[in-house]
Design an enzyme around this catalytic site. Structure first.
Site, mmCIF file in Angstrom:
data_model
loop_
_atom_site.group_PDB
_atom_site.id
_atom_site.type_symbol
_atom_site.label_atom_id
_atom_site.label_comp_id
_atom_site.label_asym_id
_atom_site.label_seq_id
_atom_site.Cartn_x
_atom_site.Cartn_y
_atom_site.Cartn_z
ATOM 1 N N ASP A 11 0.874 -1.176 0.000
ATOM 2 C CA ASP A 11 0.000 0.000 0.000
ATOM 3 C C ASP A 11 0.915 1.231 0.000
ATOM 4 O OD1 ASP A 11 0.906 0.329 2.597
ATOM 5 O OD2 ASP A 11 -1.080 0.395 3.514
ATOM 6 N N CYS A 68 3.481 -2.882 4.000
ATOM 7 C CA CYS A 68 2.668 -1.716 4.353
ATOM 8 C C CYS A 68 3.467 -0.906 5.374
ATOM 9 C CB CYS A 68 1.281 -2.131 4.859
ATOM 10 S SG CYS A 68 1.243 -3.116 6.366
ATOM 11 N N THR A 70 3.392 -1.022 8.647
ATOM 12 C CA THR A 70 3.808 -1.832 9.798
ATOM 13 C C THR A 70 4.009 -3.314 9.482
ATOM 14 O OG1 THR A 70 1.487 -2.253 10.286
ATOM 15 C CG2 THR A 70 2.508 -0.360 11.395
ATOM 16 N N HIS A 101 10.442 -23.639 10.370
ATOM 17 C CA HIS A 101 9.490 -24.308 11.256
ATOM 18 C C HIS A 101 8.030 -24.102 10.848
ATOM 19 C CE1 HIS A 101 12.452 -24.453 14.937
ATOM 20 N NE2 HIS A 101 12.986 -24.915 13.825
ATOM 21 N N HIS A 136 7.778 -30.566 12.343
ATOM 22 C CA HIS A 136 7.068 -29.321 12.053
ATOM 23 C C HIS A 136 5.916 -29.540 11.079
ATOM 24 C CE1 HIS A 136 10.108 -27.301 14.304
ATOM 25 N NE2 HIS A 136 11.052 -27.797 13.517
HETATM 26 C C1 RB5 Z 1 -1.406 3.185 6.336
HETATM 27 O O1 RB5 Z 1 -1.366 4.431 6.950
HETATM 28 C C2 RB5 Z 1 -1.110 2.099 7.354
HETATM 29 O O2 RB5 Z 1 -2.155 1.988 8.253
HETATM 30 C C3 RB5 Z 1 -0.849 0.791 6.658
HETATM 31 O O3 RB5 Z 1 0.225 0.938 5.775
HETATM 32 C C4 RB5 Z 1 -0.469 -0.387 7.546
HETATM 33 O O4 RB5 Z 1 0.537 -0.041 8.443
HETATM 34 C C5 RB5 Z 1 -1.572 -1.095 8.172
HETATM 35 O O5 RB5 Z 1 -1.401 -2.106 8.880
#
Ligand code: RB5
Length: 144
Positions: A11, A68, A70, A101, A136
């Protein structure tokens, strides 16, 4: 490294790192397809996470990489698709063991959490590490 086909997506929060990962794929001659996004503009991560997950679960691609901000939204979404074992990874040990694993098939990364160099090391290790099977395998079968 076996001849892997890798589906990649991001994203807006992961656009820069996704482009870096594509460069890595090109340099290492790894077959891959970019599922977008293709320009950095606000987008909804579940859309690309579902597309990449379906492409991996169907067997069309061996692995998926989703980026993304995070890594978290991507992994939560990807794990809704049957057959997907998505992991959000921030260190090289977990990258290795998630393959050895857990036989993870989708790697999720957070561009806002880790730097490019660590992310590319994680990608490298994750792509090169095989599933150990054995004890596993039984546990993976239990998930399914
Ligand atoms: C976008 O701002 C952010 O929320 C997205 O990239 C991601 O981190 C969501 O989990």
């Amino acid at each position: 490294m076996e001849n892997l086909k890798v589906a990649i997506g991001c994203d807006h929060g992961g656009f820069h790192l996704k482009e870096k990962i594509k460069e890595y794929m090109e340099v290492h001659h790894i077959e891959h397809k970019d599922f977008g996004i293709f320009i950095k503009e606000a987008s909804d991560y579940p859309e690309v996470a579902k597309e990449v997950s379906k492409a991996v679960a169907s067997g069309e691609f061996d692995r998926g990489i989703l980026v993304c901000g995070t890594g978290l939204g991507m992994s939560v979404t990807a794990n809704k698709t049957k057959g997907i074992r998505a992991v959000s990874i921030e260190n090289t040990y977990s990258a290795r063991v998630s393959r050895a694993h857990n036989n993870s098939n989708v790697l999720c990364l957070g561009e806002r959490v880790i730097g490019d160099y660590l992310a590319l090391d994680i990608v490298d290790i994750w792509l090169k590490t095989g599933f150990e099977g054995g004890r596993h395998k039984k546990r993976i079968d239990m998930i399914e």
